[in-house]
Write a protein that holds these residues in place. Sequence first.
Motif, PDB file in Angstrom:
ATOM      1  N   SER A  22       0.829  -1.203   0.000  1.00 52.04           N
ATOM      2  CA  SER A  22       0.000   0.000   0.000  1.00 52.04           C
ATOM      3  C   SER A  22       0.868   1.260   0.000  1.00 52.04           C
ATOM      4  CB  SER A  22      -1.039  -0.053   1.126  1.00 52.04           C
ATOM      5  OG  SER A  22      -0.661   0.741   2.204  1.00 52.04           O
ATOM      6  N   THR A  23       2.009   1.217   0.718  1.00 52.96           N
ATOM      7  CA  THR A  23       2.905   2.382   0.708  1.00 52.96           C
ATOM      8  C   THR A  23       3.481   2.611  -0.696  1.00 52.96           C
ATOM      9  OG1 THR A  23       3.529   1.725   2.947  1.00 52.96           O
ATOM     10  CG2 THR A  23       4.827   3.456   1.952  1.00 52.96           C
ATOM     11  N   TYR A  24       3.862   1.516  -1.343  1.00 45.12           N
ATOM     12  CA  TYR A  24       4.432   1.616  -2.698  1.00 45.12           C
ATOM     13  C   TYR A  24       3.384   2.154  -3.674  1.00 45.12           C
ATOM     14  CZ  TYR A  24       7.067   0.047  -6.867  1.00 45.12           C
ATOM     15  OH  TYR A  24       7.747  -0.023  -8.050  1.00 45.12           O
ATOM     16  N   ASN A  25       2.140   1.683  -3.546  1.00 42.85           N
ATOM     17  CA  ASN A  25       1.081   2.184  -4.430  1.00 42.85           C
ATOM     18  C   ASN A  25       0.827   3.669  -4.202  1.00 42.85           C
ATOM     19  OD1 ASN A  25       0.698  -0.200  -5.804  1.00 42.85           O
ATOM     20  ND2 ASN A  25      -0.855  -0.968  -4.372  1.00 42.85           N
ATOM     21  N   THR A  26       0.900   4.090  -2.939  1.00 42.87           N
ATOM     22  CA  THR A  26       0.728   5.517  -2.639  1.00 42.87           C
ATOM     23  C   THR A  26       1.811   6.334  -3.322  1.00 42.87           C
ATOM     24  OG1 THR A  26      -0.220   4.985  -0.491  1.00 42.87           O
ATOM     25  CG2 THR A  26       0.624   7.225  -0.762  1.00 42.87           C
ATOM     26  N   VAL A  27       3.068   5.847  -3.233  1.00 42.28           N
ATOM     27  CA  VAL A  27       4.175   6.582  -3.849  1.00 42.28           C
ATOM     28  C   VAL A  27       3.981   6.671  -5.364  1.00 42.28           C
ATOM     29  CG1 VAL A  27       6.650   6.490  -4.372  1.00 42.28           C
ATOM     30  CG2 VAL A  27       5.847   6.092  -2.041  1.00 42.28           C
ATOM     31  N   LYS A  28       3.581   5.565  -5.969  1.00 40.93           N
ATOM     32  CA  LYS A  28       3.419   5.585  -7.425  1.00 40.93           C
ATOM     33  C   LYS A  28       2.262   6.502  -7.843  1.00 40.93           C
ATOM     34  CE  LYS A  28       3.574   1.086  -8.055  1.00 40.93           C
ATOM     35  NZ  LYS A  28       3.552  -0.215  -8.740  1.00 40.93           N
ATOM     36  N   ALA A  29       1.209   6.552  -7.018  1.00 47.11           N
ATOM     37  CA  ALA A  29       0.047   7.367  -7.378  1.00 47.11           C
ATOM     38  C   ALA A  29       0.238   8.842  -7.006  1.00 47.11           C
ATOM     39  CB  ALA A  29      -1.204   6.816  -6.694  1.00 47.11           C
ATOM     40  N   SER A  30       0.858   9.102  -5.853  1.00 47.27           N
ATOM     41  CA  SER A  30       0.850  10.470  -5.322  1.00 47.27           C
ATOM     42  C   SER A  30       2.234  11.029  -5.016  1.00 47.27           C
ATOM     43  CB  SER A  30       0.014  10.530  -4.036  1.00 47.27           C
ATOM     44  OG  SER A  30      -1.132   9.739  -4.132  1.00 47.27           O
ATOM     45  N   GLY A  31       3.302  10.298  -5.334  1.00 43.76           N
ATOM     46  CA  GLY A  31       4.644  10.791  -5.037  1.00 43.76           C
ATOM     47  C   GLY A  31       5.024  10.530  -3.582  1.00 43.76           C
ATOM     48  N   PHE A  32       6.160  11.109  -3.173  1.00 43.75           N
ATOM     49  CA  PHE A  32       6.716  10.786  -1.864  1.00 43.75           C
ATOM     50  C   PHE A  32       6.145  11.598  -0.707  1.00 43.75           C
ATOM     51  CE2 PHE A  32      10.063   8.678  -4.288  1.00 43.75           C
ATOM     52  CZ  PHE A  32      10.219   7.532  -3.528  1.00 43.75           C
ATOM     53  N   ALA A  33       5.442  12.696  -1.018  1.00 45.50           N
ATOM     54  CA  ALA A  33       5.004  13.591   0.060  1.00 45.50           C
ATOM     55  C   ALA A  33       4.220  12.873   1.167  1.00 45.50           C
ATOM     56  CB  ALA A  33       4.227  14.770  -0.505  1.00 45.50           C
ATOM     57  N   PRO A  34       3.244  12.019   0.841  1.00 50.24           N
ATOM     58  CA  PRO A  34       2.510  11.351   1.920  1.00 50.24           C
ATOM     59  C   PRO A  34       3.399  10.424   2.760  1.00 50.24           C
ATOM     60  CG  PRO A  34       1.376  11.081  -0.199  1.00 50.24           C
ATOM     61  CD  PRO A  34       2.712  11.672  -0.495  1.00 50.24           C
ATOM     62  N   VAL A  35       4.381   9.777   2.105  1.00 46.79           N
ATOM     63  CA  VAL A  35       5.298   8.894   2.846  1.00 46.79           C
ATOM     64  C   VAL A  35       6.190   9.724   3.771  1.00 46.79           C
ATOM     65  CG1 VAL A  35       7.281   7.344   2.593  1.00 46.79           C
ATOM     66  CG2 VAL A  35       5.284   7.066   1.131  1.00 46.79           C
ATOM     67  N   LEU A  36       6.657  10.865   3.276  1.00 44.81           N
ATOM     68  CA  LEU A  36       7.483  11.728   4.122  1.00 44.81           C
ATOM     69  C   LEU A  36       6.695  12.211   5.335  1.00 44.81           C
ATOM     70  CD1 LEU A  36       9.449  13.864   1.514  1.00 44.81           C
ATOM     71  CD2 LEU A  36      10.321  12.032   2.963  1.00 44.81           C
ATOM     72  N   ALA A  37       5.410  12.519   5.108  1.00 43.62           N
ATOM     73  CA  ALA A  37       4.568  12.959   6.223  1.00 43.62           C
ATOM     74  C   ALA A  37       4.434  11.836   7.255  1.00 43.62           C
ATOM     75  CB  ALA A  37       3.202  13.387   5.712  1.00 43.62           C
ATOM     76  N   ASP A  38       4.220  10.607   6.787  1.00 37.05           N
ATOM     77  CA  ASP A  38       4.144   9.464   7.702  1.00 37.05           C
ATOM     78  C   ASP A  38       5.478   9.259   8.408  1.00 37.05           C
ATOM     79  OD1 ASP A  38       1.576   9.026   6.936  1.00 37.05           O
ATOM     80  OD2 ASP A  38       1.979   7.231   5.746  1.00 37.05           O
ATOM     81  N   TRP A  39       6.557   9.405   7.641  1.00 37.94           N
ATOM     82  CA  TRP A  39       7.902   9.217   8.224  1.00 37.94           C
ATOM     83  C   TRP A  39       8.105  10.199   9.381  1.00 37.94           C
ATOM     84  CZ3 TRP A  39      12.306  11.480   9.671  1.00 37.94           C
ATOM     85  CH2 TRP A  39      13.409  10.645   9.901  1.00 37.94           C
ATOM     86  N   ARG A  40       7.731  11.461   9.154  1.00 38.92           N
ATOM     87  CA  ARG A  40       7.889  12.480  10.222  1.00 38.92           C
ATOM     88  C   ARG A  40       7.128  12.063  11.473  1.00 38.92           C
ATOM     89  NH1 ARG A  40       7.064  16.049   5.635  1.00 38.92           N
ATOM     90  NH2 ARG A  40       9.071  17.021   5.157  1.00 38.92           N
ATOM     91  N   GLN A  41       5.906  11.553  11.279  1.00 39.08           N
ATOM     92  CA  GLN A  41       5.080  11.166  12.429  1.00 39.08           C
ATOM     93  C   GLN A  41       5.680   9.988  13.186  1.00 39.08           C
ATOM     94  OE1 GLN A  41       1.026  10.423  11.369  1.00 39.08           O
ATOM     95  NE2 GLN A  41       0.497  12.571  11.771  1.00 39.08           N
ATOM     96  N   GLN A  42       6.326   9.069  12.464  1.00 43.50           N
ATOM     97  CA  GLN A  42       6.845   7.858  13.104  1.00 43.50           C
ATOM     98  C   GLN A  42       8.295   8.022  13.571  1.00 43.50           C
ATOM     99  OE1 GLN A  42       6.130   4.398  10.583  1.00 43.50           O
ATOM    100  NE2 GLN A  42       4.209   5.255   9.873  1.00 43.50           N
ATOM    101  N   SER A  43       8.888   9.177  13.272  1.00 43.74           N
ATOM    102  CA  SER A  43      10.305   9.396  13.571  1.00 43.74           C
ATOM    103  C   SER A  43      10.561   9.572  15.064  1.00 43.74           C
ATOM    104  CB  SER A  43      10.777  10.652  12.840  1.00 43.74           C
ATOM    105  OG  SER A  43      11.933  11.169  13.473  1.00 43.74           O
ATOM    106  N   ILE A  44      11.667   8.991  15.533  1.00 43.80           N
ATOM    107  CA  ILE A  44      12.102   9.264  16.899  1.00 43.80           C
ATOM    108  C   ILE A  44      13.348  10.149  16.883  1.00 43.80           C
ATOM    109  CG2 ILE A  44      11.092   7.217  17.987  1.00 43.80           C
ATOM    110  CD1 ILE A  44      13.811   5.856  17.708  1.00 43.80           C
ATOM    111  N   THR A  45      13.790  10.554  15.690  1.00 38.92           N
ATOM    112  CA  THR A  45      14.992  11.389  15.565  1.00 38.92           C
ATOM    113  C   THR A  45      14.648  12.875  15.601  1.00 38.92           C
ATOM    114  OG1 THR A  45      16.060   9.675  14.235  1.00 38.92           O
ATOM    115  CG2 THR A  45      16.986  11.877  14.091  1.00 38.92           C
ATOM    116  N   LEU A  46      13.534  13.238  14.976  1.00 40.24           N
ATOM    117  CA  LEU A  46      13.183  14.659  14.927  1.00 40.24           C
ATOM    118  C   LEU A  46      12.923  15.183  16.337  1.00 40.24           C
ATOM    119  CD1 LEU A  46      10.886  14.811  11.771  1.00 40.24           C
ATOM    120  CD2 LEU A  46      13.365  15.151  11.959  1.00 40.24           C
TER     121      LEU A  46
END
Length: 243
Positions: A173-197
């Motif tokens: 589902s993540t790969y399909n999102t990237v192919k359909a909508s680019g990386f922005a939604p994945v980056l947003a999810d990454w920010r939410q799940q990050s423990i580094t920021l």
Amino acid sequence: QEIHYFSEIGSTNNEAKKLATNGCPEGTIVVAEAQITGRGRLARGWFSPPGKGIWLSVVLRPPFSPMDAAKCTLMAAVGVNRAINSVTGTGCGIKWPNDILWQGRKVVGILTEMSAEMDAINYVVIGMGINVNIDQQDFPSEIAATATSLAVAAGRRISRVKLLTAILAELESTYNTVKASGFAPVLADWRQQSITLGQQVDVRGVERHFTGLAVDIDADGALLIKTPNGIERVLAGDVSIRP
Ligand code: BTN
């Protein structure tokens, strides 16, 4: 989809690269009960005892420029972390760029390898090592202080079949999102799940060494660090980060 299952193998990434070179379809997976020569990043090994983890490689043929291949790793980290948290409820987070940690200890490592021509990706192999049911005392001494497993985190055995199923569904589902909508939604999810920021980080590169506050990742997945001299941009592979 092809599923290649081995009770024992050298490295699932090596097998996946061989299959990809021989033209296997996108979505082919290689999974093994045990790896004899499991590989980690930076030419390290990866502890892969029989029956205790998910040692998995996925072949993708993404229609991106080779420049964007690093984003496949961020994409995998987001998908795997979401699957892990929904199956185990352990509250794991992503340490930049792509380790998954529980209480400061590593439970997942990701090794992405690519073959590309000038302007097109031939294949990307995303290798994931997930420490599922390893008892804490069974880790080798070199990693005993920095590694743990989902079973330790959850306080119970975790079904590898359930987890693998969830991981594959989330990756798809993540790969399909990237192919359909680019990386922005994945980056947003990454920010939410990050423990580094939001953390103070120490950057030790070949040429530079500084400390600063990790404030964001940019569209390329580079970590942005606020220092007294301004914002420094750090690309994966350049440096190691020590919170
Ligand atoms: C890291 O150093 O953090 C990355 C570890 C990646 C390990 C996985 S296990 C499945 C796949 N096959 C390998 O040989 N390595 C990756």
